[in-house]
Write an enzyme that holds these catalytic residues in place. Structure first.
Site, PDB file in Angstrom:
ATOM      1  N   GLU A  16       0.831  -1.199   0.000  1.00 11.78           N
ATOM      2  CA  GLU A  16       0.000   0.000   0.000  1.00 11.78           C
ATOM      3  C   GLU A  16       0.872   1.257   0.000  1.00 11.78           C
ATOM      4  O   GLU A  16       0.578   2.234  -0.694  1.00 11.78           O
ATOM      5  CB  GLU A  16      -0.946  -0.030   1.204  1.00 11.78           C
ATOM      6  CG  GLU A  16      -1.968  -1.151   1.132  1.00 11.78           C
ATOM      7  CD  GLU A  16      -1.420  -2.554   1.438  1.00 11.78           C
ATOM      8  OE1 GLU A  16      -2.092  -3.534   1.076  1.00 11.78           O
ATOM      9  OE2 GLU A  16      -0.337  -2.684   2.038  1.00 11.78           O
TER      10      GLU A  16
ATOM     11  N   HIS B   1      10.091  14.889  10.174  1.00 14.97           N
ATOM     12  CA  HIS B   1      11.283  14.883   9.324  1.00 14.97           C
ATOM     13  C   HIS B   1      10.982  14.764   7.837  1.00 14.97           C
ATOM     14  O   HIS B   1      11.760  15.260   7.022  1.00 14.97           O
ATOM     15  CB  HIS B   1      12.208  13.728   9.706  1.00 14.97           C
ATOM     16  CG  HIS B   1      12.862  13.909  11.036  1.00 14.97           C
ATOM     17  ND1 HIS B   1      13.890  13.106  11.455  1.00 14.97           N
ATOM     18  CD2 HIS B   1      12.638  14.790  12.044  1.00 14.97           C
ATOM     19  CE1 HIS B   1      14.277  13.486  12.665  1.00 14.97           C
ATOM     20  NE2 HIS B   1      13.525  14.502  13.040  1.00 14.97           N
TER      21      HIS B   1
END
Length: 165
Positions: free
Chosen positions: A76, A103
């Site tokens: 996925e 991040h």
């Protein structure tokens, strides 16, 4: 915030639970399928549609994120990352949910529905949605390099595929 969901048969039951949870938390949920159980269904179109909708919304100035899931979350995530402008991260604990946003400014996460309890997965999603991108220069620079490569096949000043620019 608008949250786009995509799954396959392995995540269908969790998809319904998550959609209810997110709606009750005040989010607008858009479910990209499937709508019924089919043990032979294929996740790519559901996940690609969810990922594409996230990019489309974000391009239009709509606050949107995506969550895709299946048995492991791996396929996925790969499917979602095929959509230009998507930064999909595989999330397997609280730290990866937070770091995906802090991040990587991930706009889609993938979770293995067979790898976690519903409570764990919901916690990961809630953390992901609530966490902002840090905006730190080093992270923004790296994200820009990924986008540049995605659009051009090159990263200015960097060697790609053994050849310097």
């Amino acid at each position: 915030m608008r949250i786009h969901l995509g799954t396959d048969h392995a995540g269908l039951e969790f998809n319904q639970t998550l959609a209810t949870h997110l709606t009750e938390a005040g989010h607008e949920v858009v479910d990209h399928g499937p709508t019924e159980y089919d043990a032979l269904d294929d996740y790519p179109s559901f996940c690609i549609n969810a990922a594409h909708a996230v990019v489309q919304d974000q391009s239009a100035g709509v606050q949107a994120l995506g969550v895709v899931f299946g048995g492991s979350g791996n396929g996925e995530q790969i499917a979602a990352n095929k959509v230009e402008g998507v930064r999909a991260a595989l999330v397997w604990n609280e730290s990866t949910a937070l770091l995906a946003r802090q991040h990587n400014d991930a706009n889609v996460i993938s979770i293995g529905a067979r790898q976690h309890t519903e409570d764990e997965a919901i916690r990961f999603v809630d953390l992901f949605i609530a966490e902002p991108f840090s905006g730190e220069e080093r992270h923004a620079r790296r994200i820009a390099q990924l986008a540049e490569y995605e659009q051009t096949g090159h990263i200015a000043g960097k060697q790609i595929d053994g050849s310097a620019e």
